[in-house]
Design a protein around this motif. Structure first.
Motif, PDB file in Angstrom:
ATOM      1  N   UNK B  33       0.919  -1.176   0.139  1.00 24.18           N
ATOM      2  CA  UNK B  33       0.128  -0.091   0.071  1.00 24.18           C
ATOM      3  C   UNK B  33       0.838   1.280  -0.024  1.00 24.18           C
ATOM      4  N   UNK B  34       0.315   2.368  -0.482  1.00 25.93           N
ATOM      5  CA  UNK B  34       0.663   3.481  -0.449  1.00 25.93           C
ATOM      6  C   UNK B  34      -0.033   4.374   0.297  1.00 25.93           C
ATOM      7  N   UNK B  35       0.266   5.075   1.265  1.00 21.55           N
ATOM      8  CA  UNK B  35      -0.489   6.110   1.879  1.00 21.55           C
ATOM      9  C   UNK B  35       0.149   7.375   1.960  1.00 21.55           C
ATOM     10  N   UNK B  36      -0.703   8.679   2.088  1.00 25.01           N
ATOM     11  CA  UNK B  36      -0.254   9.849   2.240  1.00 25.01           C
ATOM     12  C   UNK B  36      -0.822  10.576   3.285  1.00 25.01           C
ATOM     13  N   UNK B  37       0.059  11.133   4.393  1.00 19.89           N
ATOM     14  CA  UNK B  37      -0.291  11.688   5.360  1.00 19.89           C
ATOM     15  C   UNK B  37       0.174  13.118   5.581  1.00 19.89           C
ATOM     16  N   UNK B  38      -0.730  14.082   5.986  1.00 18.84           N
ATOM     17  CA  UNK B  38      -0.411  15.374   6.296  1.00 18.84           C
ATOM     18  C   UNK B  38      -0.309  15.675   7.743  1.00 18.84           C
ATOM     19  N   UNK B  39       0.228  16.480   8.063  1.00 21.62           N
ATOM     20  CA  UNK B  39       0.319  16.911   9.560  1.00 21.62           C
ATOM     21  C   UNK B  39      -0.820  16.949  10.412  1.00 21.62           C
ATOM     22  N   UNK B  49      -1.922  -2.653  -3.927  1.00 22.20           N
ATOM     23  CA  UNK B  49      -1.387  -3.802  -4.946  1.00 22.20           C
ATOM     24  C   UNK B  49      -1.485  -5.010  -4.157  1.00 22.20           C
ATOM     25  N   UNK B  50      -2.186  -5.990  -4.868  1.00 20.49           N
ATOM     26  CA  UNK B  50      -2.453  -7.244  -4.421  1.00 20.49           C
ATOM     27  C   UNK B  50      -1.867  -8.118  -5.654  1.00 20.49           C
ATOM     28  N   UNK B  51      -0.966  -8.953  -5.176  1.00 21.52           N
ATOM     29  CA  UNK B  51      -0.454  -9.972  -5.807  1.00 21.52           C
ATOM     30  C   UNK B  51       0.289  -9.166  -7.156  1.00 21.52           C
ATOM     31  N   UNK B  52       1.103  -8.241  -6.811  1.00 22.78           N
ATOM     32  CA  UNK B  52       1.567  -7.389  -7.926  1.00 22.78           C
ATOM     33  C   UNK B  52       0.880  -6.552  -8.639  1.00 22.78           C
ATOM     34  N   UNK B  53      -0.529  -6.831  -8.783  1.00 22.62           N
ATOM     35  CA  UNK B  53      -1.284  -5.778  -9.292  1.00 22.62           C
ATOM     36  C   UNK B  53      -2.014  -4.705  -8.869  1.00 22.62           C
ATOM     37  N   UNK B  54      -2.389  -3.621  -9.440  1.00 23.80           N
ATOM     38  CA  UNK B  54      -2.955  -2.657  -8.812  1.00 23.80           C
ATOM     39  C   UNK B  54      -4.428  -2.999  -8.684  1.00 23.80           C
ATOM     40  N   UNK B  55      -4.743  -2.993  -7.530  1.00 23.22           N
ATOM     41  CA  UNK B  55      -6.142  -3.067  -7.168  1.00 23.22           C
ATOM     42  C   UNK B  55      -7.192  -1.912  -6.891  1.00 23.22           C
ATOM     43  N   UNK B  56      -6.399  -1.063  -6.261  1.00 21.81           N
ATOM     44  CA  UNK B  56      -7.156   0.207  -5.877  1.00 21.81           C
ATOM     45  C   UNK B  56      -6.406   1.339  -6.221  1.00 21.81           C
ATOM     46  N   UNK B  57      -6.918   2.287  -6.803  1.00 28.58           N
ATOM     47  CA  UNK B  57      -6.368   3.451  -7.014  1.00 28.58           C
ATOM     48  C   UNK B  57      -7.320   4.583  -6.507  1.00 28.58           C
ATOM     49  N   UNK B  58      -7.239   5.333  -5.646  1.00 28.74           N
ATOM     50  CA  UNK B  58      -8.023   6.328  -4.826  1.00 28.74           C
ATOM     51  C   UNK B  58      -8.049   7.550  -5.603  1.00 28.74           C
ATOM     52  N   UNK B  59      -8.280   7.527  -6.845  1.00 23.83           N
ATOM     53  CA  UNK B  59      -8.280   8.876  -7.680  1.00 23.83           C
ATOM     54  C   UNK B  59      -7.196   9.571  -7.489  1.00 23.83           C
ATOM     55  N   UNK B  60      -6.042   9.063  -7.359  1.00 23.50           N
ATOM     56  CA  UNK B  60      -4.874   9.696  -7.015  1.00 23.50           C
ATOM     57  C   UNK B  60      -4.368  10.520  -8.540  1.00 23.50           C
ATOM     58  N   UNK B  61      -4.030  11.730  -8.285  1.00 22.76           N
ATOM     59  CA  UNK B  61      -3.681  12.617  -9.748  1.00 22.76           C
ATOM     60  C   UNK B  61      -2.310  11.670 -10.473  1.00 22.76           C
ATOM     61  N   UNK B  62      -2.277  11.692 -11.769  1.00 24.31           N
ATOM     62  CA  UNK B  62      -1.450  11.005 -12.622  1.00 24.31           C
ATOM     63  C   UNK B  62       0.084  11.302 -12.121  1.00 24.31           C
ATOM     64  N   UNK B  63       0.236  12.373 -11.450  1.00 27.37           N
ATOM     65  CA  UNK B  63       1.714  12.854 -11.222  1.00 27.37           C
ATOM     66  C   UNK B  63       2.368  11.977 -10.066  1.00 27.37           C
ATOM     67  N   UNK B  64       1.297  10.946  -9.675  1.00 30.34           N
ATOM     68  CA  UNK B  64       1.863   9.792  -8.755  1.00 30.34           C
ATOM     69  C   UNK B  64       1.702   8.755  -9.461  1.00 30.34           C
ATOM     70  N   UNK B  65       2.766   8.054  -9.588  1.00 28.67           N
ATOM     71  CA  UNK B  65       2.720   6.643 -10.507  1.00 28.67           C
ATOM     72  C   UNK B  65       3.265   5.514  -9.754  1.00 28.67           C
ATOM     73  N   UNK B  66       2.449   4.464  -9.272  1.00 28.44           N
ATOM     74  CA  UNK B  66       2.972   3.483  -8.518  1.00 28.44           C
ATOM     75  C   UNK B  66       3.531   2.317  -9.444  1.00 28.44           C
ATOM     76  N   UNK B  67       4.647   1.592  -8.867  1.00 28.18           N
ATOM     77  CA  UNK B  67       4.888   0.465  -9.563  1.00 28.18           C
ATOM     78  C   UNK B  67       5.381  -0.643  -8.600  1.00 28.18           C
ATOM     79  N   UNK B  68       5.022  -1.883  -9.002  1.00 32.63           N
ATOM     80  CA  UNK B  68       5.361  -2.983  -8.063  1.00 32.63           C
ATOM     81  C   UNK B  68       6.021  -3.882  -8.892  1.00 32.63           C
ATOM     82  N   UNK B  69       7.413  -3.744  -9.041  1.00 33.44           N
ATOM     83  CA  UNK B  69       8.391  -4.635  -9.665  1.00 33.44           C
ATOM     84  C   UNK B  69       8.436  -5.999  -9.428  1.00 33.44           C
ATOM     85  N   UNK B  70       8.187  -6.456  -8.110  1.00 34.63           N
ATOM     86  CA  UNK B  70       7.969  -7.789  -7.654  1.00 34.63           C
ATOM     87  C   UNK B  70       7.086  -7.820  -6.316  1.00 34.63           C
ATOM     88  N   UNK B  71       6.990  -9.015  -5.761  1.00 34.27           N
ATOM     89  CA  UNK B  71       6.288  -8.948  -4.521  1.00 34.27           C
ATOM     90  C   UNK B  71       6.862  -8.478  -3.132  1.00 34.27           C
TER      91      UNK B  71
END
Lengths: 113, 117
Positions: B33-39, B49-71
């Motif tokens: 998971x990636x989480x963002x936390x403000x003060x 990511x579940x089993x290296x596949x993106x399962x949830x994108x919480x409408x995050x702007x495209x300037x943030x790009x996740x990648x899961x190269x392996x488990x």
């Protein structure tokens, strides 16, 4: 005592007293709940969890109570110590297509010497 | 000590820069998971990511790009960020993305403090 600040509710307790931190959750269908402790500058640390088919679970010095009727969760810390000072978050796990962990607003616990 | 390792701990970047945050776990967890936390705010879910596949994108702007190269690895690529993106970025992992499974707690890393100037 308990106060609500601009951003983060704060609970101040004397060292050695018991602390009770409360959390209201939003989704009656949530079936799993976790309490996390976050110290300054660190990531959240797991404390204790509880499933929706339980109403109480005890750990070492901590107890979590779940009241599904009013969608309320509480964390009780026995004999609060200075090291317990942190922000405490509850998290509910809810399903919206797939499972999501949603965090509550958090409560800052201050332990007074 | 956390078993989820994040690097770098601190990052300062300009709005035109491209940078990446990295996360690693060797617990055999298949959900990350990636989480963002403000003060003074709770962590907000960004990606799952579940089993290296993106399962949830919480409408995050495209300037943030996740990648899961392996488990064991999870990256967050950053490009053309805004000052309001400055925050603590938390990586986490769990045995699977299904809750209530025995031992399926989410474990967090210490976070990467990002400042966008």
């Amino acid at each position: 005592g308990e106060s609500v600040g601009l951003h983060l509710p704060t609970l101040s307790v004397q060292e050695g007293d018991n602390s009770i931190i409360n959390c209201a959750y939003s989704n009656s269908a949530s079936d799993y709940f976790i309490w996390y402790k976050q110290e300054s500058g660190k990531g959240p640390q797991f404390i204790i969890d509880i499933r929706s088919n339980m109403d109480k679970r005890q750990g070492q010095r901590v107890t979590v109570l779940l009241n599904k009727t009013v969608k309320h969760l509480s964390l009780q810390i026995a004999a609060t110590q200075p090291g317990d000072s942190a922000v405490y978050f509850c998290a509910e796990i809810t399903q919206a297509g797939t499972y999501k962990y949603i965090f509550g607003t958090g409560t800052r616990l201050k332990v007074l010497a | 000590d956390t078993e989820v390792t994040q690097t770098p701990k601190h990052l300062v970047m300009g709005m035109t820069n491209k940078k990446s945050l990295k996360c690693e776990q060797h617990m055999g967890h298949r959900a990350m998971y990636w989480y963002k936390q403000k003060a003074k705010k709770p962590p907000e879910l960004m990606f799952v990511y579940s089993y290296e596949k993106l399962s949830i994108n919480e409408s995050v702007p495209s300037r943030f790009s996740p990648e899961c190269p392996n488990s064991s690895l999870l990256n967050l690529h950053l490009h053309a960020l805004q000052p309001e993106d400055s925050a603590l970025y938390l990586c986490a992992s769990s045995l699977s993305s299904a809750p209530g499974v025995s031992g399926n707690t989410i474990y967090f890393g210490e976070g990467s403090w990002l400042t966008v100037v």
